[in-house]
Design a protein around this motif. Sequence first.
Motif, PDB file in Angstrom:
ATOM      1  N   UNK A  34       0.753  -1.279   0.012  1.00  0.00           N
ATOM      2  CA  UNK A  34      -0.012  -0.029  -0.003  1.00  0.00           C
ATOM      3  C   UNK A  34       0.866   1.042  -0.035  1.00  0.00           C
ATOM      4  N   UNK A  35       0.779   2.143  -1.040  1.00  0.00           N
ATOM      5  CA  UNK A  35       1.938   3.062  -1.256  1.00  0.00           C
ATOM      6  C   UNK A  35       1.278   4.418  -0.903  1.00  0.00           C
ATOM      7  N   UNK A  36       0.875   4.437   0.304  1.00  0.00           N
ATOM      8  CA  UNK A  36       0.546   5.889   1.184  1.00  0.00           C
ATOM      9  C   UNK A  36      -0.770   6.049   1.003  1.00  0.00           C
ATOM     10  N   UNK A  37      -1.099   7.265   1.817  1.00  0.00           N
ATOM     11  CA  UNK A  37      -2.517   7.863   1.825  1.00  0.00           C
ATOM     12  C   UNK A  37      -3.360   7.139   2.325  1.00  0.00           C
ATOM     13  N   UNK A  38      -3.460   6.783   3.480  1.00  0.00           N
ATOM     14  CA  UNK A  38      -4.527   5.938   4.295  1.00  0.00           C
ATOM     15  C   UNK A  38      -6.147   6.456   4.540  1.00  0.00           C
ATOM     16  N   UNK A  39      -5.977   7.178   5.659  1.00  0.00           N
ATOM     17  CA  UNK A  39      -7.339   7.464   6.206  1.00  0.00           C
ATOM     18  C   UNK A  39      -7.677   8.810   5.859  1.00  0.00           C
ATOM     19  N   UNK A  40      -6.973   9.814   5.318  1.00  0.00           N
ATOM     20  CA  UNK A  40      -7.175  11.254   5.145  1.00  0.00           C
ATOM     21  C   UNK A  40      -7.919  11.805   6.308  1.00  0.00           C
ATOM     22  N   UNK A  41      -7.387  11.631   7.380  1.00  0.00           N
ATOM     23  CA  UNK A  41      -7.654  12.218   8.865  1.00  0.00           C
ATOM     24  C   UNK A  41      -7.604  13.712   8.620  1.00  0.00           C
ATOM     25  N   UNK A  42      -6.243  13.921   7.990  1.00  0.00           N
ATOM     26  CA  UNK A  42      -5.762  15.402   7.956  1.00  0.00           C
ATOM     27  C   UNK A  42      -6.575  16.068   7.156  1.00  0.00           C
ATOM     28  N   UNK A  43      -7.394  15.715   6.220  1.00  0.00           N
ATOM     29  CA  UNK A  43      -8.437  16.667   5.683  1.00  0.00           C
ATOM     30  C   UNK A  43      -9.673  17.030   6.172  1.00  0.00           C
ATOM     31  N   UNK A  89       2.601   7.860   3.273  1.00  0.00           N
ATOM     32  CA  UNK A  89       2.536   9.206   2.389  1.00  0.00           C
ATOM     33  C   UNK A  89       2.481  10.662   2.915  1.00  0.00           C
ATOM     34  N   UNK A  90       2.166  11.685   2.282  1.00  0.00           N
ATOM     35  CA  UNK A  90       2.271  12.964   3.007  1.00  0.00           C
ATOM     36  C   UNK A  90       1.004  13.056   3.834  1.00  0.00           C
ATOM     37  N   UNK A  91      -0.236  12.359   3.448  1.00  0.00           N
ATOM     38  CA  UNK A  91      -1.171  12.580   4.588  1.00  0.00           C
ATOM     39  C   UNK A  91      -1.087  11.766   5.719  1.00  0.00           C
ATOM     40  N   UNK A  92       0.006  11.279   5.997  1.00  0.00           N
ATOM     41  CA  UNK A  92       0.303  10.414   7.227  1.00  0.00           C
ATOM     42  C   UNK A  92       1.058  11.393   7.959  1.00  0.00           C
ATOM     43  N   UNK A  93       1.645  12.465   7.526  1.00  0.00           N
ATOM     44  CA  UNK A  93       2.560  13.318   8.396  1.00  0.00           C
ATOM     45  C   UNK A  93       1.824  13.708   9.551  1.00  0.00           C
TER      46      UNK A  93
END
Length: 402
Positions: free
Chosen positions: A176-185, A215-219
């Motif tokens: 899975x190459x990143x950006x999972x939950x998009x909680x940051x959005x 991914x960046x959305x996991x930061x």
Amino acid sequence: MAMESRRRSSITTIFVILVLMAAAEAMKPCPGTTSGYRRKKKKAAEAMEDMPLDADVFAEPPGRNAPQQEAGNSTVMYGKAMDKLDMAAEGNHTRHKYYNYTSGHIHHCTLVNLEYGVKYYYAMGFGYTVRTFWFTTPPKPGPDVPFRLGLIGQTFDSNATLTHHHSSGAAAAVLFVGDLSYADKHPFHDNTRWDTWGRFSERSVAYQPWIWVAGNHEIDYAPELGETTPFKPFTHRYPTPHLASGSPEPYCNNFHYMEGEPMRVEFERMAVDARVDLVFSGHVHAYERSFRVSNLRYNITDGLCTPVRDRRAPVYVTIGDGGNIEGPADEMTWPQPAYSAFREDSFGHAVLDIKNRTHAYYAWYRNDDGEKVAADAVWFTNRYHMPNHDDSAAAAGNKKRR
């Protein structure tokens, strides 16, 4: 002085020729394909950014320990038969806070003494609600051992992608190459979206090995919320075996076009010298596969060298297209670059079937209005075992079939 003048003139001429050759190469028509597929307009209910929290895929299973991160027994019993779980592993749990959210007890357990290619059953939740799952370990590594790898980059599109992945047949593992939950959005990085993501993905994660890339959305770095520890929710929930590769921390991420150039300059030579066949990347929410190209001479500043066909080089695949709340990335570079073999601004997933030491079959499936459609497929030959073989002919044949 005359000889020196002629020498300088020759060097200048060579320099001009190189510039003209690079310009001519850049102007050649691209032999690749830009897909003409366009997604149909979504229904009103599906035009929402995320699936509603009362969607059935987020439903909590019955029982206290179902996976709502309750305190309790961290023991996992496992074995080769559902009625004979004769091995046990003791896990541990962790918790974390993120702004106004406090996680439940997140349990982690490592199962040991597993054999290759064996189906194992496992159960947890003892003392409360026992739940049982199963998985099959990958085959013993070897140059001619077949291996299927699923490739996926909480939306309606994500739901379709996961469903289509299941229909592609059982993979030995999933990358899975990143950006999972998009909680940051969501406002305040709503971490309940990490809980719903766990329930959503359980239908696959509980039954086969997954490896996660951040991914960046996991930061989740948000100083305005007092959150200054990057990747906090991700690392508490999805530990990765980064120490096995000598990395001091779980992976990294890059951003958009050209922002990864410093890393390319550092790593491309190693990839070419090691005869790497495939490089998978996420982040950009679209799909693209390159030809075998390298750009070894380019050093960021001179701008003279464009990517050239190179049998030693990997094929680069951008596969950040599992489904997101931002929509597919449809602003492509025009004209299509010469290095690009196939590209489409859509959602989907891929399967890599490694057949033996020399051959692998790769296919990318788009989400086509509820259907799984093979849009890009190609055979790869291994550069180490078949260093002089040109698999571009196979790619060209595949292009004609589409």
